[in-house]
Scaffold this active site. Structure first.
Site, PDB file in Angstrom:
ATOM      1  N   ARG A 199      29.435  53.248  -5.627  1.00  0.00           N
ATOM      2  CA  ARG A 199      27.984  53.051  -5.536  1.00  0.00           C
ATOM      3  C   ARG A 199      27.373  53.295  -6.903  1.00  0.00           C
ATOM      4  O   ARG A 199      27.480  54.381  -7.449  1.00  0.00           O
ATOM      5  CB  ARG A 199      27.370  54.003  -4.506  1.00  0.00           C
ATOM      6  CG  ARG A 199      25.849  53.909  -4.468  1.00  0.00           C
ATOM      7  CD  ARG A 199      25.191  54.863  -3.486  1.00  0.00           C
ATOM      8  NE  ARG A 199      23.743  54.710  -3.547  1.00  0.00           N
ATOM      9  CZ  ARG A 199      22.905  55.712  -3.828  1.00  0.00           C
ATOM     10  NH1 ARG A 199      23.368  56.934  -4.044  1.00  0.00           N
ATOM     11  NH2 ARG A 199      21.597  55.490  -3.910  1.00  0.00           N
ATOM     12  N   HIS A 212      16.954  53.028  -8.960  1.00  0.00           N
ATOM     13  CA  HIS A 212      17.261  54.465  -8.939  1.00  0.00           C
ATOM     14  C   HIS A 212      16.421  55.121 -10.027  1.00  0.00           C
ATOM     15  O   HIS A 212      16.919  55.689 -10.991  1.00  0.00           O
ATOM     16  CB  HIS A 212      18.763  54.697  -9.183  1.00  0.00           C
ATOM     17  CG  HIS A 212      19.240  56.056  -8.736  1.00  0.00           C
ATOM     18  ND1 HIS A 212      20.266  56.245  -7.817  1.00  0.00           N
ATOM     19  CD2 HIS A 212      18.835  57.303  -9.095  1.00  0.00           C
ATOM     20  CE1 HIS A 212      20.473  57.556  -7.654  1.00  0.00           C
ATOM     21  NE2 HIS A 212      19.620  58.219  -8.403  1.00  0.00           N
ATOM     22  N   GLU A 268      15.884  57.056  -2.754  1.00  0.00           N
ATOM     23  CA  GLU A 268      15.020  58.227  -2.586  1.00  0.00           C
ATOM     24  C   GLU A 268      13.576  58.009  -3.051  1.00  0.00           C
ATOM     25  O   GLU A 268      13.109  58.637  -4.025  1.00  0.00           O
ATOM     26  CB  GLU A 268      15.628  59.417  -3.329  1.00  0.00           C
ATOM     27  CG  GLU A 268      17.005  59.745  -2.841  1.00  0.00           C
ATOM     28  CD  GLU A 268      17.547  61.036  -3.436  1.00  0.00           C
ATOM     29  OE1 GLU A 268      17.006  61.511  -4.442  1.00  0.00           O
ATOM     30  OE2 GLU A 268      18.509  61.564  -2.876  1.00  0.00           O
ATOM     31  N   ASN A 284      21.255  60.619   1.652  1.00  0.00           N
ATOM     32  CA  ASN A 284      21.653  61.562   0.598  1.00  0.00           C
ATOM     33  C   ASN A 284      21.388  62.966   1.131  1.00  0.00           C
ATOM     34  O   ASN A 284      20.230  63.318   1.400  1.00  0.00           O
ATOM     35  CB  ASN A 284      20.830  61.320  -0.683  1.00  0.00           C
ATOM     36  CG  ASN A 284      21.176  60.005  -1.346  1.00  0.00           C
ATOM     37  OD1 ASN A 284      22.085  59.301  -0.902  1.00  0.00           O
ATOM     38  ND2 ASN A 284      20.462  59.657  -2.402  1.00  0.00           N
ATOM     39  N   TYR A 310      22.232  67.173   0.639  1.00  0.00           N
ATOM     40  CA  TYR A 310      22.758  68.232  -0.226  1.00  0.00           C
ATOM     41  C   TYR A 310      22.658  69.612   0.399  1.00  0.00           C
ATOM     42  O   TYR A 310      23.541  70.458   0.240  1.00  0.00           O
ATOM     43  CB  TYR A 310      22.031  68.228  -1.584  1.00  0.00           C
ATOM     44  CG  TYR A 310      22.442  67.053  -2.430  1.00  0.00           C
ATOM     45  CD1 TYR A 310      21.807  65.813  -2.324  1.00  0.00           C
ATOM     46  CD2 TYR A 310      23.516  67.150  -3.318  1.00  0.00           C
ATOM     47  CE1 TYR A 310      22.201  64.723  -3.083  1.00  0.00           C
ATOM     48  CE2 TYR A 310      23.915  66.064  -4.084  1.00  0.00           C
ATOM     49  CZ  TYR A 310      23.250  64.858  -3.953  1.00  0.00           C
ATOM     50  OH  TYR A 310      23.655  63.784  -4.711  1.00  0.00           O
ATOM     51  N   GLU A 318      25.128  59.888  -0.782  1.00  0.00           N
ATOM     52  CA  GLU A 318      25.320  60.977  -1.740  1.00  0.00           C
ATOM     53  C   GLU A 318      25.564  62.290  -1.014  1.00  0.00           C
ATOM     54  O   GLU A 318      24.860  62.601  -0.052  1.00  0.00           O
ATOM     55  CB  GLU A 318      24.100  61.174  -2.663  1.00  0.00           C
ATOM     56  CG  GLU A 318      23.908  60.119  -3.710  1.00  0.00           C
ATOM     57  CD  GLU A 318      22.684  60.369  -4.565  1.00  0.00           C
ATOM     58  OE1 GLU A 318      22.297  61.556  -4.727  1.00  0.00           O
ATOM     59  OE2 GLU A 318      22.073  59.404  -5.050  1.00  0.00           O
TER      60      GLU A 318
HETATM   61  O1  LIG Z   1      20.563  66.283  -7.940  1.00  0.00           O
HETATM   62  C1  LIG Z   1      21.747  65.585  -7.711  1.00  0.00           C
HETATM   63  C2  LIG Z   1      21.439  64.138  -7.326  1.00  0.00           C
HETATM   64  C3  LIG Z   1      20.842  63.316  -8.465  1.00  0.00           C
HETATM   65  O2  LIG Z   1      21.656  63.402  -9.623  1.00  0.00           O
HETATM   66  C4  LIG Z   1      20.722  61.858  -7.972  1.00  0.00           C
HETATM   67  O3  LIG Z   1      20.311  60.968  -8.997  1.00  0.00           O
HETATM   68  C5  LIG Z   1      19.698  61.782  -6.850  1.00  0.00           C
HETATM   69  O4  LIG Z   1      19.872  60.600  -6.075  1.00  0.00           O
HETATM   70  C6  LIG Z   1      19.734  63.016  -5.980  1.00  0.00           C
HETATM   71  N1  LIG Z   1      18.967  63.268  -4.916  1.00  0.00           N
HETATM   72  C7  LIG Z   1      19.215  64.530  -4.506  1.00  0.00           C
HETATM   73  C8  LIG Z   1      18.528  65.209  -3.371  1.00  0.00           C
HETATM   74  C9  LIG Z   1      17.005  65.061  -3.519  1.00  0.00           C
HETATM   75  C10 LIG Z   1      16.503  65.800  -4.680  1.00  0.00           C
HETATM   76  C11 LIG Z   1      16.392  65.126  -5.880  1.00  0.00           C
HETATM   77  C12 LIG Z   1      15.879  65.797  -6.985  1.00  0.00           C
HETATM   78  C13 LIG Z   1      15.490  67.119  -6.870  1.00  0.00           C
HETATM   79  C14 LIG Z   1      15.635  67.784  -5.670  1.00  0.00           C
HETATM   80  C15 LIG Z   1      16.139  67.122  -4.573  1.00  0.00           C
HETATM   81  C16 LIG Z   1      20.157  65.053  -5.325  1.00  0.00           C
HETATM   82  N2  LIG Z   1      20.487  64.103  -6.216  1.00  0.00           N
END
Ligand SMILES: OC[C@@H]1[C@@H](O)[C@H](O)[C@@H](O)c2[nH]c(CCc3ccccc3)c[n+]21
Length: 449
Positions: A79, A123, A168, A293, A295, A353
């Site tokens: 991706r 993105h 996002e 996505n 986390y 993600e």
């Molecule tokens: O932070 C890790 C990754 C980014 O490097 C990706 O570009 C992005 O798609 C992404 N989204 C998220 C979860 C949403 C989020 C983004 C930024 C800050 C806090 C939460 C985490 N991440």
């Protein structure tokens, strides 16, 4: 769909994810126009250590050897995102053949190596030329985005079978226009809802454009962070609903149900317009999948002073956290997958993600001490996906974030999410223990968990 007890279905897709500005470097090469993250990262004080994506992982030039690494990992899919301003330097109008050429080489090389390319159209790296015309605050951007989308669909739909319109939109609206912590760096209660609405109108317009000529699948990628109330008090429960509506439902709900959560008027007050019903109908285009996505989760309490949500996270003690300060909570991934299934009509879902940042210093000898917590993070979260699938959620694939350590937006290079370590001084790639682990997961289709 019967899901085996100790592995994944045979057609389950395993991949890794990246994005253009975070790994490519060469942001202005070969006729590319400037994007807002180039301008933002070159604005003093916006990014940790005033770092930027001028070089990043130099993937624009090293993509062939990086694809070789993907092959060695056994990746089935990859991706990536396409940089709008490489394709259309002014955002609209003139197409830049050299920009298309880079993605042509990338896609053809991936296919040669038996790796399925899956592309995200946007993105976060909006062309500056469009930002200077209002960007996501200008209603015309829906048409600009659809035209851009059409130019890449026409070129690549014969080889790319899985498309996502936006990555996002919450981050663009909330970080980019409400709080100003991401490009274009605005801080406005009134601008954020307009950005939300035009992002989603653009999503709808691109899906409509795809339906005219596209022959494969297109969807929307959203970040969902499940919100759990800190207590059963009515204040904490209400605050949790506001936080959930503002992050988790503000975008998926218009896309899937053709309506905005009513809590958004409670969050934004008079700054939340009464959008025309025709707009929201146009946003609600049938899509083929939701990209999730995931986390972490958030435990939420009422906080009258927290602008504008009046809600704040409560840090959980005695539990593991990543370098981002995010709690490791795999159950939240299972819960979120079930929530999407139950609330939005059981759409196919790709986990687009999932990953963790831990400090992975390279030793003097050049080895990389991959923090064992990253392997545990992947093990527990991939298990969480399997649990959701066993409970009936139609998950089609999983993309680890990220293939390479890369530019972590306003945090610069201070956070490492890669399963492959990048020494930015030498551009040397070193697979981490998590790469070896993930390679085993793919080879055994999850049996090693
Ligand atoms: O932070 C890790 C990754 C980014 O490097 C990706 O570009 C992005 O798609 C992404 N989204 C998220 C979860 C949403 C989020 C983004 C930024 C800050 C806090 C939460 C985490 N991440």
């Amino acid at each position: 769909m019967t899901v085996p007890t100790n592995r994944f279905p045979d057609d389950f897709v395993w991949g890794c994810a990246t994005s253009a500005y975070q790994i490519e470097g060469s942001p202005l090469a070969d006729g590319a126009g400037m994007n807002v993250w180039h301008r933002f990262s070159h604005t003093r004080g916006r990014v940790v250590n005033d770092e930027n994506g001028d070089i990043a992982c130099d993937h624009y030039r090293r993509y062939e050897s990086d694809i070789e690494l993907m092959k060695q990992l056994g990746l089935q899919a990859y991706r990536f995102s396409i940089a709008w301003s490489r394709i259309l330097p002014e955002g609209t109008g003139r197409v830049n053949p050299a920009g298309l050429g880079f993605y042509e080489r990338l896609v053809d090389r991936l296919l040669e190596k038996g790796i399925q390319p899956t592309a995200t159209l946007f993105h976060w790296d909006l062309p500056v030329a469009l930002d200077d015309r209002g960007g996501w605050l200008n209603r015309d951007i829906a048409g600009w985005f659809a035209d851009y989308a059409e130019s890449v669909f026409r070129r690549f739909d014969d080889r790319i079978k899985l498309w996502a319109t936006l990555n996002e939109p919450w981050v663009v609206s909330d970080n980019g226009y409400l709080h100003g912590t991401a490009a274009p760096g605005h801080r406005s209660l009134f601008e954020a809802p307009i950005a939300t609405h035009n992002l989603m109108r653009a999503h709808g317009a691109a899906v409509q454009a795809y339906r005219a000529t596209g022959r494969h699948q297109i969807g929307l990628v959203v970040n969902i962070e499940p919100k759990y109330p800190a207590s059963t008090s009515s204040e904490d429960v209400a605050a949790t609903r506001r936080a959930e509506a503002q992050m988790n439902r503000q975008f998926i709900e218009p896309a899937m149900l053709g309506r905005y959560p009513e809590e958004l008027r409670d969050v934004f007050g008079e700054a939340w317009p009464d959008w025309p019903a025709s707009d929201v109908e146009q946003i609600r285009q049938p899509i083929d999948f939701i990209g999730l996505n995931y986390y972490t989760r958030a435990v939420v309490r009422n906080d009258p002073g927290a602008w504008p949500l009046r809600a704040a996270p409560v840090r959980q003690s005695q539990v593991a956290h990543t370098e981002m300060g995010w709690e490791v909570f795999p159950q939240g991934l299972t819960d979120t997958l079930l929530w999407i299934k139950d609330r939005y009509g059981a759409p196919p879902i790709y986990v687009t993600e999932n990953g963790a940042a831990f400090a992975d210093p390279a030793t003097a000898a050049g080895d990389v001490l991959d923090d064992p917590r990253r392997v545990e993070y992947f093990r527990t979260h991939i298990r969480a996906v399997h649990d959701a699938m066993r409970a009936g959620v139609d998950v089609r694939g999983y993309f680890a974030w990220s293939m390479l350590d890369n530019f972590e937006w306003a945090l610069g290079y201070s956070k490492r999410f890669g399963i492959i370590h990048v020494d930015y001084a030498t551009q040397k790639r070193t697979p981490k223990a998590s790469a070896t682990f993930y390679s085993g997961v793919i080879a055994s289709n999850g049996a090693v968990l």
